[in-house]
Motif scaffolding. Sequence first.
Motif, short mmCIF file in Angstrom:
data_model
loop_
_atom_site.label_atom_id
_atom_site.label_comp_id
_atom_site.label_asym_id
_atom_site.label_seq_id
_atom_site.Cartn_x
_atom_site.Cartn_y
_atom_site.Cartn_z
N THR A 8 76.86 28.14 -4.00
CA THR A 8 75.97 29.23 -4.42
C THR A 8 76.23 30.54 -3.68
O THR A 8 75.64 31.56 -4.03
N CYS A 11 77.25 33.80 -5.70
CA CYS A 11 76.35 34.24 -6.76
C CYS A 11 75.75 35.59 -6.37
O CYS A 11 75.02 35.69 -5.41
N LYS A 17 70.03 33.79 -7.73
CA LYS A 17 69.92 33.35 -6.34
C LYS A 17 68.50 32.88 -6.04
O LYS A 17 68.30 31.86 -5.38
N PHE A 20 68.05 29.49 -7.55
CA PHE A 20 68.68 28.47 -6.71
C PHE A 20 67.77 28.13 -5.53
O PHE A 20 67.54 26.97 -5.23
N VAL A 72 75.41 23.19 -10.07
CA VAL A 72 75.26 24.63 -9.88
C VAL A 72 75.85 25.39 -11.08
O VAL A 72 75.25 26.36 -11.56
N CYS A 76 73.76 27.91 -13.59
CA CYS A 76 74.20 29.26 -13.96
C CYS A 76 74.23 29.43 -15.47
O CYS A 76 73.78 30.45 -16.01
N VAL A 88 81.53 29.97 -9.68
CA VAL A 88 81.24 28.73 -8.96
C VAL A 88 82.40 27.75 -9.16
O VAL A 88 82.83 27.08 -8.22
#
Length: 178
Positions: A8, A11, A17, A20, A72, A76, A88
């Motif tokens: 992450t 990002c 963010k 996450f 992840v 996204c 990523v």
Amino acid sequence: MKVLKKATEYCEDKDLKEMFDMNIGDYDSLNKYAIKVFDAMANDTLAVEAKELFKPRSESAVLPDVAIYTVVIWACICFSNIKAAHNVYQCMIDNGVAPNSCTYIILINTLANNSSSDVNFVWYAKKYFLEMLAKGMTPPSSSYMAVFKAIARQEPVVKAKEARSFLSRYKQRGSALS
């Protein structure tokens, strides 16, 4: 958690963010989110790939690094940030984590089906499809069709030859369209 932080860190989107941090900021949250991703994949014709992706590394039931990166990437994509998902993926490769078929399928289908004007997305979708074949993985026909249609959408007359070339390379690999 070290792998999640790596996955992450590139990002740049503030909202992503935040998502996450709220949804997968610690290992328990990551596990809960991974279960949601597994369920979504299993209910979307990726049951075999999801089982492969989420197979624990050991008896301690720790998620494999490829699963963390793929979760992840999935996050996204769910947040409609295809560029971040691709970043990523690049981070995953840079950190020596090899994608599995599930990672490829998610990324290929997303890049190919993206209606963005970024023609690089189609190029990457085709590249990853061919990488998948080169590694002996069998992409589903939905991935093939997504890439084929994306190539044809770009510039129908000019790209028709490229689409035919893509089809012939796919058939040369011994894959049958289903």
